[in-house]
Design an enzyme around this catalytic site. Structure first.
Site, PDB file in Angstrom:
ATOM      1  N   CYS A 143     -16.596  48.724 -54.770  1.00  0.00           N
ATOM      2  CA  CYS A 143     -16.076  49.511 -55.885  1.00  0.00           C
ATOM      3  C   CYS A 143     -17.049  49.616 -57.054  1.00  0.00           C
ATOM      4  O   CYS A 143     -16.798  50.352 -58.006  1.00  0.00           O
ATOM      5  CB  CYS A 143     -14.753  48.932 -56.367  1.00  0.00           C
ATOM      6  SG  CYS A 143     -13.421  49.098 -55.162  1.00  0.00           S
ATOM      7  N   HIS A 151      -9.246  56.554 -58.461  1.00  0.00           N
ATOM      8  CA  HIS A 151     -10.337  55.674 -58.050  1.00  0.00           C
ATOM      9  C   HIS A 151     -11.051  56.160 -56.791  1.00  0.00           C
ATOM     10  O   HIS A 151     -10.912  55.579 -55.724  1.00  0.00           O
ATOM     11  CB  HIS A 151      -9.791  54.253 -57.833  1.00  0.00           C
ATOM     12  CG  HIS A 151     -10.822  53.245 -57.443  1.00  0.00           C
ATOM     13  ND1 HIS A 151     -12.135  53.297 -57.872  1.00  0.00           N
ATOM     14  CD2 HIS A 151     -10.733  52.149 -56.637  1.00  0.00           C
ATOM     15  CE1 HIS A 151     -12.800  52.281 -57.359  1.00  0.00           C
ATOM     16  NE2 HIS A 151     -11.984  51.574 -56.597  1.00  0.00           N
TER      17      HIS A 151
END
Length: 395
Positions: free
Chosen positions: A85, A338
């Site tokens: 991430c 995201h």
């Protein structure tokens, strides 16, 4: 030995960011083209002016060809990077260091992800073979451990914890409702968050960030060249990344009330940037709120709250839009979405807009220093990135 840092050696002169969301009508190439075109337009340059590219994507392309074929570049190097991430932040770090070293004069960092087209609701990847010690849990399950760990460590009852997590979700959705690029633009109530269907532990649907498509890009040059392109460059003050050694997941004494990699990366970033009191010196912070308890723990690991006091500060509104330190003023992962490869650059994009006075309804008064934070992996086995950016060079 700590890094020497590159404070004020590199500046961002242009940025672009697509809308995040379920973009069924857009391909990976479409998103790359949009973000890159917006970034060069804002910098007043062309793609031919860019000497090298750093592409961040977790699962939407497996070489530099993903970018070069989309943008139709000619004879330019493209480096594809992935760091879970923190992938978008890793792309930015590569571009910034290349410029700071003198290897190139102008570089582009760009991150992209098309998650919705996978057909799955969540991050889909094949983990490489290992020794079998990592736990096999979903991301919501892994991060749900943070809530009871925090409760046990600081003696919170379940209702106080629930109220704290709901406040975080309500705050970020309220911020996202003022952001035209956000995936979710509807405010939510604390009751709706608290009563949402459970996903893992005490985490409900509204405690979890969205699965989204999107892209974001930045163009960087040496700081001394920045004003050739814009009268409002954004200066890189610090870039810090820490990869954990994975032992915490096997340590019976370790507590998920803290994520050590985050604390370590934050301290290194503050050292590089010369920050002593982040709560008072920062104008805004964009943090990796993949789940609501993650943001709570981050407030302490990033030094915004004293240990055991983060929940009090959250409930008191310290990190709301009008609070001491606005956190996730653009909606964060929770509301903005995201798309893994784009998230780190999206965070920097919010600093860019705020410093230029271009954030619209969510514009803060006179911001000068911003922080971005990415967390890749899961508690006990993760990487953590912290960046600091400013509107002016240090005196």
């Amino acid at each position: 030995m700590s890094s020497h840092g590159i404070r004020d050696k590199v500046a961002i002169i242009g940025m672009g960011c697509t809308r995040f969301g379920e973009l069924w009508d857009r391909s990976t190439a479409d998103l790359l083209v949009e973000a890159s075109e917006d970034s060069v337009k804002s910098a007043g340059v062309t793609l031919e002016d860019v000497d090298a590219f750093w592409l961040g994507t977790m699962d939407s392309g497996y070489s530099g060809l993903t970018l070069s074929t989309a943008l139709k570049t000619r004879g330019k190097p493209v480096t594809r990077v992935e760091n879970m991430c923190a992938t978008g932040s890793e792309a930015l770090r590569g571009a910034v260091y290349a410029v700071a070293s003198g290897a190139v004069d102008m570089a582009m960092a760009i991150g992209v992800e098309k998650l919705k087209d996978s057909g799955f609701s969540g991050l889909v990847r094949n983990d490489p073979p290992d020794d079998g010690t990592p736990t096999e849990t979903t991301a919501p399950a892994a991060f749900s451990y943070l809530a009871p760990a925090y409760q046990d460590t600081y003696g919170l009852d379940e209702q106080t914890m629930r109220d704290t997590l709901s406040h975080i979700a309500v705050k970020n959705h309220a911020n996202g409702s003022r952001n035209e690029r956000a995936q979710f633009r509807s405010p939510v109530t604390a009751e709706a968050v608290s009563c949402s269907p459970l996903v893992a532990g005490m985490l409900g649907i509204f405690d979890c960030s969205g699965v989204a498509d999107g892209a974001a890009a930045a163009i960087v040059v040496r700081a001394e060249d920045a004003h050739k392109y814009t009268d409002k460059p954004m200066y890189v003050k610090a870039l810090s990344i820490v990869a954990g050694n994975g032992t915490a997941i096997l340590d019976d004494e370790a507590s998920f009330a803290s994520i050590p990699e985050v604390a370590a990366s934050a301290q290194e970033a503050y050292r590089q940037a010369g920050i002593v009191d982040p709560r008072r010196e920062l104008s805004l912070a964009e943090v990796h709120d993949c789940f609501t308890p993650t943001e709570l723990v981050l407030m302490e690991d990033l030094g915004f709250s004293e240990r055991g006091q983060g929940y009090r500060d959250v409930l008191a509104g310290a990190f709301d839009a009008e609070g001491d330190l606005p956190v996730n003023i653009d909606g964060g992962l929770k509301s903005f979405g995201h798309p893994v490869g784009a998230t780190g650059l999206r965070m920097a994009f919010e600093c860019w807009l705020q410093f230029r006075g271009e954030a619209g309804e969510r514009q803060l008064p006179g911001p000068t220093l911003g922080l971005t934070h990415n967390l890749g992996g899961r508690p006990g086995r993760c990487v953590s990135f912290v960046g600091v950016f400013g509107s002016e060079k240090s005196a």
